[in-house]
Design an enzyme around this catalytic site. Structure first.
Site, PDB file in Angstrom:
ATOM      1  N   ASP A  40       0.851  -1.196   0.000  1.00  0.00           N
ATOM      2  CA  ASP A  40       0.000   0.000   0.000  1.00  0.00           C
ATOM      3  C   ASP A  40       0.882   1.241   0.000  1.00  0.00           C
ATOM      4  OD1 ASP A  40      -3.250   0.281   0.742  1.00  0.00           O
ATOM      5  OD2 ASP A  40      -2.065   2.103   1.042  1.00  0.00           O
ATOM      6  N   ASN A  90      -4.955  -4.197  -7.179  1.00  0.00           N
ATOM      7  CA  ASN A  90      -6.205  -3.598  -6.692  1.00  0.00           C
ATOM      8  C   ASN A  90      -6.077  -2.117  -6.366  1.00  0.00           C
ATOM      9  OD1 ASN A  90      -8.838  -3.738  -4.904  1.00  0.00           O
ATOM     10  ND2 ASN A  90      -7.196  -2.998  -3.560  1.00  0.00           N
ATOM     11  N   TYR A 156     -11.078   8.026 -14.572  1.00  0.00           N
ATOM     12  CA  TYR A 156     -11.411   6.776 -13.878  1.00  0.00           C
ATOM     13  C   TYR A 156     -12.054   5.791 -14.854  1.00  0.00           C
ATOM     14  CZ  TYR A 156     -12.970   3.713 -10.087  1.00  0.00           C
ATOM     15  OH  TYR A 156     -13.176   2.620  -9.263  1.00  0.00           O
ATOM     16  N   LYS A 160     -10.440   2.259 -15.989  1.00  0.00           N
ATOM     17  CA  LYS A 160     -11.098   0.978 -15.706  1.00  0.00           C
ATOM     18  C   LYS A 160     -11.446   0.234 -16.999  1.00  0.00           C
ATOM     19  CE  LYS A 160     -10.774   1.022 -11.249  1.00  0.00           C
ATOM     20  NZ  LYS A 160      -9.870   0.059 -10.567  1.00  0.00           N
ATOM     21  N   THR A 191     -16.608   1.596   1.104  1.00  0.00           N
ATOM     22  CA  THR A 191     -15.196   1.581   1.529  1.00  0.00           C
ATOM     23  C   THR A 191     -14.805   3.037   1.784  1.00  0.00           C
ATOM     24  OG1 THR A 191     -14.241   1.977  -0.650  1.00  0.00           O
ATOM     25  CG2 THR A 191     -14.698  -0.336  -0.099  1.00  0.00           C
TER      26      THR A 191
END
Ligand code: NAP
Length: 249
Positions: A40, A90, A156, A160, A191
């Site tokens: 991360d 991810n 974005y 994607k 999240t």
């Protein structure tokens, strides 16, 4: 948690593993016996997740938009945990929810750098290690926005859509190496990434979900764990939606 132990003793890595869907993937894979590397950009969050997992889990601070750092981090994971069997790419950021003509260039560049180039750098760096292992799997976190568009947040959506293209490209290129490459496509999932979404946005997303409830990070992790396991040995180049039916309406 599942009774299954499909990852017993296997080394896996998860980028963006310090939070949200990535954290849920780390928890699920560890529960199935994996040795997990939590990668991360926020080293403290990665450390906290690895400490919670126990079982030989490690934390590595990494900004996936730095290609050289990606190579070094993945080499470190293999050095510390052994042959890599699964990589979950991810890590991602939300980007600016603005129409194309109002999108600041720096927002475009950062979102593409993390969400698209970062995934490519990871796959490129993972490939030789998975070959050395004798085969393995990659699961990329795509999105409903890999197959449908939005009038806002062009970077974005482009990133994607690009993740799906990269998933298919690498699946075609690396099948001969025994490497399966798949993607998971979450719909709106609670999240930290989506915590700032307006009530109006949430309601609009929910209205299109046939199941009438948001997917949870654990639901996405369950599909990731399937796609990365030997049970999915005949599946490559696929995008598995975890969107409560959002993209079928
Ligand atoms: P999250 O809770 O914000 O988790 C993402 C993690 O990635 C965070 O810990 C974040 O750190 C980290 N990260 C950000 N930039 C990074 C970088 N350059 N290098 C390494 N790590 C980085 O978000 P999430 O909702 O779990 O999202 C995970 C993935 O799912 C993303 O690819 C996202 O696009 C995708 N997705 C999410 C949803 C949803 O509704 N939640 C839907 C579809 C797809 P910081 O917090 O410090 O930025």
């Amino acid at each position: 948690m599942p009774e299954m132990r499909r990852y017993e003793g296997r080394a896996v890595l998860v980028t963006g593993g310090g939070s949200g869907i990535g954290e849920a993937c780390c928890v699920r894979l560890a529960a199935e016996g994996a040795k997990v590397a939590v990668l991360d950009i926020d080293g403290a969050k990665a450390e906290a997740v690895a400490a919670r997992l126990g079982g030989g889990a490690i934390a590595v601070q990494l900004d996936v938009s730095d290609a050289r750092a990606v190579e070094a981090a993945i080499a470190e994971v293999v050095r510390r945990l052994g042959p890599l069997k699964l990589a979950v790419n991810n890590a991602g950021i939300g980007g600016a929810r603005l129409p194309p003509e109002q999108t600041p260039l720096d927002q475009w560049e950062r979102t593409i750098a993390v969400n698209l180039s970062g995934a490519f750098y990871c796959m490129r760096a993972e490939h030789p290690h998975l070959v050395a292992t004798g085969g393995g799997a990659i699961v990329n976190t795509a999105s409903v926005l890999s197959v449908v568009a939005s009038p806002a947040n062009p970077a974005y959506v482009a990133a994607k859509h690009g993740i799906l293209a990269l998933t298919r490209t690498c699946a075609l290129a690396w099948g001969k190496d025994g490497i399966r490459v798949n993607a998971v496509g979450p719909g709106f999932t609670p999240t930290p990434l989506t915590a700032g979404a307006s009530e109006e946005y949430r309601a609009a997303a929910l209205a299109h979900m046939a199941l009438g409830a948001f997917p949870q990070p654990e639901d996405v992790a369950a599909t990731v764990a399937f796609l990365g396991s030997d049970e999915a040995r005949a599946t490559t180049g696929a995008l598995y939606m975890v969107d409560a039916g959002f993209t079928i309406s």
